[in-house]
Structures are given as structure tokens and as C-alpha cells.
Design an enzyme around this catalytic site. Structure first.
Site, PDB file in Angstrom:
ATOM      1  N   SER A 185       0.813  -1.219   0.000  1.00  0.00           N
ATOM      2  CA  SER A 185       0.000   0.000   0.000  1.00  0.00           C
ATOM      3  C   SER A 185       0.848   1.271   0.000  1.00  0.00           C
ATOM      4  O   SER A 185       0.501   2.263  -0.642  1.00  0.00           O
ATOM      5  CB  SER A 185      -0.940   0.004   1.210  1.00  0.00           C
ATOM      6  OG  SER A 185      -1.806  -1.104   1.180  1.00  0.00           O
ATOM      7  N   HIS A 232       0.775   4.377   4.462  1.00  0.00           N
ATOM      8  CA  HIS A 232       0.088   5.062   3.370  1.00  0.00           C
ATOM      9  C   HIS A 232       0.601   6.489   3.213  1.00  0.00           C
ATOM     10  O   HIS A 232       0.962   6.925   2.109  1.00  0.00           O
ATOM     11  CB  HIS A 232      -1.425   5.080   3.628  1.00  0.00           C
ATOM     12  CG  HIS A 232      -2.100   3.774   3.405  1.00  0.00           C
ATOM     13  ND1 HIS A 232      -1.843   2.666   4.171  1.00  0.00           N
ATOM     14  CD2 HIS A 232      -3.033   3.401   2.498  1.00  0.00           C
ATOM     15  CE1 HIS A 232      -2.588   1.656   3.758  1.00  0.00           C
ATOM     16  NE2 HIS A 232      -3.323   2.071   2.737  1.00  0.00           N
TER      17      HIS A 232
END
Length: 282
Positions: A185, A232
Site C-alpha cells: 500500500s 500510506h
């Protein structure tokens, strides 16, 4: 330079398709070319006219053969496909009883282990928590890679992916020491961040990208989501920085500066790991 200047500057548009913006230059004539006009070489891409000239020289002088595109395979996405395949293979290995768990524990990231097993900073992208986790990440990688890899070129795209993954791991080490993290991610968010910045630079409409990032960010902070928001955000910030560097150093004469700036980003991220070491482990 304003967005208006970028939209009207002919250097930002394919010389064969004036309505298409691009960052990629032909390695021979240095004219801007869009994805349709690119033929990949080992060290860049070439425009159709230069390719035709090279093929004519080949017939008359028996020079090294130019690379050809295989039917059904988009050679401009070789890095994207390779990353998807490698990540999928490691996920399948992780499903093998007696072997999978050992492989996953060796590749997952934990800030405590980053100093003695530094490969975890990047191999975290090869480990996923479940079928939906890897499916969504690989779908995003494929979708973003279709636009970014032909635009940036193979090595720039791979550098962007790896440095974004590194950025996500570093922020996890800084803000969540001792936390186990898995997934690509952070790297995918780096692609999103780079696409947003590059899109703004060339005057493209980046509203959809901003909405996707906003929705994902909200989901990341939902209670019980189990998502590492540090990875993230870390990946997204590094990706945005690299996108800015690539956008500002696209000219051939600035290639050396571009390389050194990218090296500097990598060195800076590694240097930041000294902070959690001094705070928590020294």
C-alpha cells in the site's frame, strides 16, 4: 511557470499528436512523444521516425537489431507486470503450509528489525494479509502503472515504486515502532502521490486522483480497519516528492541532477531511521 504556460508550451505535447501531453523524450531526436509513439529501447524510448531511420540503417549496414514488440504483450509495462507477478508469486508461496509462514515472517516489516534486517524496508511489499488485500493493491498497481510507466520510463517508475515503499516503512518506524506491517500500500500510495503532482504540473485534471486519495485516507483512519496509515502517508509523501523532482528535471540536460536528487531522497530516508533508533533502542 504557471499551469497556463505548461498547457500552451509545445514542448509538453507529443510532436505527432499535439493534443497529447507527455514527459517522455525520444532518445535520439529529443522530441516529446506520447505513449502510442514510443518504442522501448534498453535505455529509453524512440520515436517512429527515428525507429524507421534506424531500421533502414540496419538493412544497409547489418547493425544490431532493434527490439520488437510481441503480439499481445505491452512491452511498455514490463516493470508493472513484473511487480504484479513477483508479488503474486510470493503471496501464493505464503499459502504453502509449513513454508508460507516462515517466508512471510522473513519479509514483513517491523521497525525494530529494520536495523539488522534492512531488506524488510522494501520486501514488505511482497507480503499481504489476504486475497482482497493483494487483489486491491495489484489492481491499483496495474491501473496506475498503465499511465505512469510509459510516461516516466521503466527505471524511473521502478525507482518511484521502491522509494515510495521505503518512505512508508520509514514513517512506520518513526511513528509506530515495533508494529508489524505488510502490503504494498505504501508503494501504491507513492504512485498516487506522484501522479497527482505530475498531473498538476502538466495541467491535467487531477480531481479524480484527489478524491480517491481522500476516500482511502478516511478508510485508513476508521476504527478497527487494521490499516497502517503511517505506511500510506509515508509512501504518498515520498511519491509526491519524487513526482515533483521528475516533473522539474525532465529535460535531457538535467538528467544528472535528476539522478542525484533521487539518490538524495533514498539516502535521506535511510538517514531518518537514525531517529527512532536513538529514541527507542539506543
Amino acid at each position: 511557470m504557471t499551469d497556463s504556460d505548461l498547457r500552451t508550451n509545445p514542448d509538453n505535447f507529443c510532436y505527432r499528436h499535439p493534443d497529447r501531453q507527455s514527459f517522455v523524450l525520444c532518445q535520439r531526436c529529443l522530441r516529446t512523444i506520447c505513449g502510442e509513439c514510443q518504442t522501448p529501447l534498453p535505455v529509453g524510448v524512440i520515436c517512429p521516425e527515428c525507429l524507421r531511420d534506424a531500421q533502414q540503417q540496419q538493412k544497409s549496414a547489418t547493425v544490431t537489431r532493434m527490439p520488437r514488440r510481441r503480439a499481445g504483450v505491452d512491452s511498455r509495462l514490463i516493470v508493472t507486470y513484473t511487480l504484479v507477478i513477483i508479488t503474486t508469486v510470493f503471496y501464493l508461496i505464503g499459502l504453502i503450509p509449513g513454508i508460507g509462514e516462515s517466508v512471510q515472517s522473513l519479509l514483513a516489516f517491523n521497525g525494530v528489525l529494520a536495523y539488522i534486517q534492512p531488506w524488510r524496508l522494501v520486501t514488505v511489499t511482497l507480503v499481504h494479509a489476504g486475497i482482497w488485500h493483494i487483489a486491491l493493491n495489484m489492481l491499483a498497481l496495474w491501473a496506475l502503472g498503465r499511465s505512469l510507466e510509459p510516461l516516466l520510463g521503466r527505471w524511473r517508475f521502478l525507482t518511484l515504486y521502491l522509494l515510495s515503499a521505503l518512505g512508508g516503512s520509514v514513517l512506520v518506524a518513526l511513528l509506530a515502532p515495533g508494529t508489524w506491517v505488510v502490503g504494498a500500500s505504501g508503494a501504491v500510495w507513492g504512485l498516487l502521490g506522484a501522479m497527482f503532482v505530475i498531473g498538476r504540473h502538466i495541467g491535467a485534471n487531477v480531481t479524480a486522483i484527489a478524491v480517491i486519495m481522500g476516500i482511502n485516507l478516511v478508510l485508513t483512519f476508521l476504527p478497527g480497519s487494521g490499516i497502517s496509515w503511517q505506511a500510506h502517508i509515508g509512501g504518498g509523501l515520498v511519491g509526491a516528492l519524487i513526482g515533483f523532482i521528475l516533473a522539474r528535471t525532465r529535460a535531457t540536460r538535467m538528467r544528472s541532477r535528476q539522478i542525484w536528487l533521487l539518490v538524495g531522497v533514498g539516502v535521506g530516508l535511510v538517514a531518518l531511521l537514525a531517529i527512532p533508533y536513538l529514541l527507542y533502542y539506543a
